[in-house]
Scaffold this motif. Structure first.
Motif, PDB file in Angstrom:
ATOM      1  N   ASN A  28       0.784  -1.233   0.000  1.00  0.00           N
ATOM      2  CA  ASN A  28       0.000   0.000   0.000  1.00  0.00           C
ATOM      3  C   ASN A  28       0.818   1.286   0.000  1.00  0.00           C
ATOM      4  N   LEU A  29       2.133   1.168   0.084  1.00  0.00           N
ATOM      5  CA  LEU A  29       2.984   2.345   0.184  1.00  0.00           C
ATOM      6  C   LEU A  29       4.192   2.229  -0.739  1.00  0.00           C
ATOM      7  N   GLN A  30       4.698   3.383  -1.153  1.00  0.00           N
ATOM      8  CA  GLN A  30       5.968   3.451  -1.863  1.00  0.00           C
ATOM      9  C   GLN A  30       6.850   4.395  -1.067  1.00  0.00           C
ATOM     10  N   LEU A  31       8.117   4.045  -0.913  1.00  0.00           N
ATOM     11  CA  LEU A  31       9.033   4.851  -0.136  1.00  0.00           C
ATOM     12  C   LEU A  31      10.230   5.221  -0.993  1.00  0.00           C
ATOM     13  N   LYS A  32      10.601   6.479  -0.996  1.00  0.00           N
ATOM     14  CA  LYS A  32      11.812   6.960  -1.672  1.00  0.00           C
ATOM     15  C   LYS A  32      12.762   7.427  -0.582  1.00  0.00           C
ATOM     16  N   GLN A  64      -2.767   9.579   9.318  1.00  0.00           N
ATOM     17  CA  GLN A  64      -2.529   8.279   9.931  1.00  0.00           C
ATOM     18  C   GLN A  64      -1.103   7.798   9.671  1.00  0.00           C
ATOM     19  N   VAL A  65      -0.613   7.959   8.461  1.00  0.00           N
ATOM     20  CA  VAL A  65       0.753   7.545   8.141  1.00  0.00           C
ATOM     21  C   VAL A  65       1.740   8.426   8.898  1.00  0.00           C
ATOM     22  N   ARG A  66       1.468   9.715   8.970  1.00  0.00           N
ATOM     23  CA  ARG A  66       2.335  10.634   9.708  1.00  0.00           C
ATOM     24  C   ARG A  66       2.390  10.265  11.195  1.00  0.00           C
ATOM     25  N   GLU A  67       1.255   9.866  11.755  1.00  0.00           N
ATOM     26  CA  GLU A  67       1.214   9.467  13.163  1.00  0.00           C
ATOM     27  C   GLU A  67       2.021   8.187  13.398  1.00  0.00           C
ATOM     28  N   ASP A  96      -7.163  -0.233   8.935  1.00  0.00           N
ATOM     29  CA  ASP A  96      -7.066   0.130  10.344  1.00  0.00           C
ATOM     30  C   ASP A  96      -5.715   0.777  10.610  1.00  0.00           C
ATOM     31  N   PHE A  97      -5.648   1.575  11.686  1.00  0.00           N
ATOM     32  CA  PHE A  97      -4.400   2.247  12.017  1.00  0.00           C
ATOM     33  C   PHE A  97      -3.295   1.247  12.342  1.00  0.00           C
ATOM     34  N   LYS A  98      -3.647   0.137  13.011  1.00  0.00           N
ATOM     35  CA  LYS A  98      -2.611  -0.845  13.347  1.00  0.00           C
ATOM     36  C   LYS A  98      -2.019  -1.478  12.087  1.00  0.00           C
ATOM     37  N   ASP A  99      -2.830  -1.643  11.046  1.00  0.00           N
ATOM     38  CA  ASP A  99      -2.321  -2.162   9.775  1.00  0.00           C
ATOM     39  C   ASP A  99      -1.414  -1.144   9.092  1.00  0.00           C
ATOM     40  N   ILE A 100      -1.808   0.124   9.150  1.00  0.00           N
ATOM     41  CA  ILE A 100      -0.986   1.188   8.570  1.00  0.00           C
ATOM     42  C   ILE A 100       0.344   1.269   9.298  1.00  0.00           C
ATOM     43  N   ARG A 101       0.293   1.230  10.618  1.00  0.00           N
ATOM     44  CA  ARG A 101       1.529   1.295  11.417  1.00  0.00           C
ATOM     45  C   ARG A 101       2.437   0.107  11.114  1.00  0.00           C
ATOM     46  N   ALA A 102       1.868  -1.082  11.005  1.00  0.00           N
ATOM     47  CA  ALA A 102       2.670  -2.275  10.706  1.00  0.00           C
ATOM     48  C   ALA A 102       3.314  -2.164   9.329  1.00  0.00           C
ATOM     49  N   GLU A 103       2.599  -1.621   8.370  1.00  0.00           N
ATOM     50  CA  GLU A 103       3.151  -1.486   7.019  1.00  0.00           C
ATOM     51  C   GLU A 103       4.277  -0.450   6.969  1.00  0.00           C
TER      52      GLU A 103
END
Length: 115
Positions: A28-32, A64-67, A96-103
């Motif tokens: 769900n995310l891309q990181l540079k 949510q990602v920033r948090e 869910d936030f826990k899924d976002i945090r884990a990712e």
């Protein structure tokens, strides 16, 4: 809220990272990632209109990602001297936030930014 000293704010920083940074992907995310010019690690967050036409949806995902990143800073788990841009994909809507945090943690471990 993520401290201003830990945020990328200048357009030239984003351009430098997109041009010279190394890419890492998750579902769900891309990181540079690029070496930082400041003494601290700094993060920027990008989400496009393609994800959702509604600003409220885009802003919520970005918050949510920033948090998730802020909590990692709070625990002292992020190594210094990195500039990172996280691009959010549309598949993250409704997570869910826990899924976002884990990712986010998974991606940062994959890059070697987490201690």
């Amino acid at each position: 809220m993520l401290l201003l000293s830990n945020r990328l704010k200048q357009d030239r920083d984003f351009k430098r990272i997109f041009k010279f940074g190394q890419s890492f992907y998750s579902r769900n995310l891309q990181l540079k990632l690029a070496k930082g010019l400041a003494g601290k690690s700094r993060f920027g967050f990008v989400i496009g209109l393609v994800v959702s036409k509604k600003a409220t949806v885009r802003n919520r995902l970005k918050r949510q990602v920033r948090e998730a990143v802020r909590l990692l800073f709070k625990n002292g788990l992020i190594k210094p001297n990195f500039d990172i841009v996280i691009k959010i994909k549309s598949s993250l809507i409704g997570a869910d936030f826990k899924d976002i945090r884990a990712e986010v943690e998974y991606l940062l471990k994959k890059t070697g930014v987490l201690m």
